[in-house]
Design an enzyme around this catalytic site. Sequence first.
Site, short mmCIF file in Angstrom:
data_model
loop_
_atom_site.label_atom_id
_atom_site.label_comp_id
_atom_site.label_asym_id
_atom_site.label_seq_id
_atom_site.Cartn_x
_atom_site.Cartn_y
_atom_site.Cartn_z
CG ASP A 12 38.43 20.50 50.83
OD1 ASP A 12 38.59 19.27 50.75
OD2 ASP A 12 37.29 21.03 50.79
C1 GLC Z 1 34.28 19.27 51.21
C2 GLC Z 1 35.16 18.31 50.42
C3 GLC Z 1 35.46 18.77 49.02
C4 GLC Z 1 34.29 19.58 48.50
C5 GLC Z 1 34.24 20.86 49.32
C6 GLC Z 1 33.07 21.77 48.91
O1 GLC Z 1 34.70 19.32 52.55
O2 GLC Z 1 36.39 17.95 51.01
O3 GLC Z 1 35.70 17.60 48.24
O4 GLC Z 1 34.48 19.88 47.13
O5 GLC Z 1 34.17 20.60 50.71
O6 GLC Z 1 31.87 21.14 49.20
#
Ligand code: GLC
Length: 732
Positions: free
Chosen positions: A274
Amino acid sequence: MMKKIILLLILISISSIFAQPDEYDEKISELLDKMTLDEKIGQLVQIVGVERFSEQRIKEGKVGSILIGTRGADEVNRIQRIAVEESRLGIPLIFANDVIHGYRTIFPVPLAEASSWNPELIQLASEIAAFEAASEGTHWTYAPMVDICRDPRWGRIVEGSGEDPFLGSIIAAARVKGFQGSNLKNKNTVAACAKHYVAYGSAEGGRDYNSVDISERTLREIYLPPFYSAVKSGTASIMSSFNDLNGIPASANYFTLTEILREEWKWNGVVISDYNSIGELVNHRFAADKKEAALKGLTAGVDIDMAGDTIDGDVYSPHLKNLVEEGLIDEQTINNSAKNVLRLKYKLGLFDNPYVDKEFFDQNQLSKNYKDSIALKLAEESIVLLKNEKNILPLDKGIKSIALIGPFVTDSVNIMGSWSAAGRPAEVITILDGIKNFVTDRIKINYSFGCNFDDDDTSGFSEAESAALQSDVVIIFVGEPRSMSGEAASRTSLDLPGVQLDLIKRIHQTGKPLVVVLMNGRPLTINWIYENVSSVIEAWYLGSQTGKAIANTLFGKNNPSGKLTITFPRSAGQIPIYYYQKSTGRPATDAKYTSKYLDSPNTPLFPFGYGKSYTTFSYGNIKISKALISINDSVEVSIDITNTGKFAGDEVVQLYIQDETASITLPVKLLKGFKKIKLNLGEKKEISFKITPDMLSFLDIEMKKVVEPGKFKVMIGGNSEDVISISFEVTE
Ligand code: GLC
């Protein structure tokens, strides 16, 4: 000590050489042989946003993918051309985006979609989202979010399918298949990414990003099944989560990322972190610095570092080469992860067709009517009727005036929910417009804003009250602004924010027939509303077709059939509360010394699976094919459902099973099947379920899947509480 750890990590990384044989292996190996270490590491780097976008780094082959957002096909093609035509090996980039519940056509938020219990429709919605996103250059969406959650304080509960692993698994499969279609090379598909791996929805206190500490049994029985379903459905990728899990951060957890994903499940897709979750290993105090974070993230099994959108967010790009040169990471480990990324690029057909084929999309457009019809149908089927005393709904055709009150009536932003991608407020049907279009000039509409979502300004109450007094019926639309839902939006209270409840009480005093419509991203504690207001609808955030779906429902063109997939507590103090609780040694009774509270019943305000209809359904005549079966046998249970009311309607018939006595304390019931059926006035249907050994199994003390002899109770009904039971026995 450090040497021992390093030796262990090197052994671990070597042991991870077991990717499943694949049609692209030969091509990947040939390409890998040409790549420098820098270029291999480049495949493991994802930069985020335009700020971090650096043409020079792309030319040097030091970027493998970009979280591009909704910048569109031309920008994607422009950047792709740099990678393909100006870098040494011309390896195409993957462009990613958060297409969670729609790209331009916005569908209901996932927790709403789940309430439709219609996986086929959910799959269609994901197909449309994939088509629209792919036409604008998205190759890879960070969806479906498949986190099971039993704590509505957690804002991201809105992004998932609720509390049940069985239903969550079915919906995970539907969404993966919708996004990916039959072949990722098809231009109108996108790679799916099941997230957030794993148990992110179990954050302590419902506080986002907080620690998770659960048993392996809970992990395997509750949180892993939807990921396993996504893997079995072919998900191209999985995103590791922010939380630490039983002491090891999920983005550096060898047990979940390699032992389970790769060794047990034999999965060879791409694991992406993430957003900067590898860099955050330092904040977890699990890594002393970004270099150690890189070592731990990669050797645990995270292929791509989704770096933050600031240059110091990078972890893999500045450190992996040094780690290899210092002998702390074996180059084979880099190769394995680079292979996973290259395999995805081959599966996507990017080496053959790296650019968005705009002509293809122009010639194969999905009609707006079709997309809107699916969005409308899904919005309608996501609506849950919580109460309809005195049958105020559907609204009588004879009414002459209606008051529409509340901050959502003219809203076109919050009703798109927390991830609205390229959704445009101007293209959303507001509640006011939807109802105006429905009633035309037949019914006078008295609109009043009433109050804001979440402040203490009551200056609008008088105007709202006079709008109510001038009307035959009053409908108040209240809930949470989308800023209170989604990521980093945990709440300690589940009450309506601001003075919205005060507004409802003020209007209630007028004595006018009153309907409350909730628009929110989590269960709310609406006890007073439920006790005092005649009709209550849960409408979540329904997306582009909100106004039309609500109008059709209020006036009976749509008979609501939604069923909650998350328990609504009476108070936050009951959390965690979910339908598959255990019996305990002292099940709650009137006796003092039993498992209950002094200040609240144990029961929720609304149970899992709950939802009313404008009609009524009666269940009866439950039958079972055999009262005694052997351990590998199946049995069939049937039941009659009759539409005993005044409207045709859909009903979600739910099947729950209880293993009455077992070697592990098991939940009082578990959802094991459901069927959504349509019944016309007076119509009766016999619905049957085949109960297989797999449906009776659980993980024993050694985490082995077993079926144990003994008595089982089958419960069937229109929600998890109101059920009709029948029993059978399994012998050796
Ligand atoms: C965010 C979220 C994730 C998302 C990623 C990219 O912090 O936790 O669900 O896909 O970053 O935006």
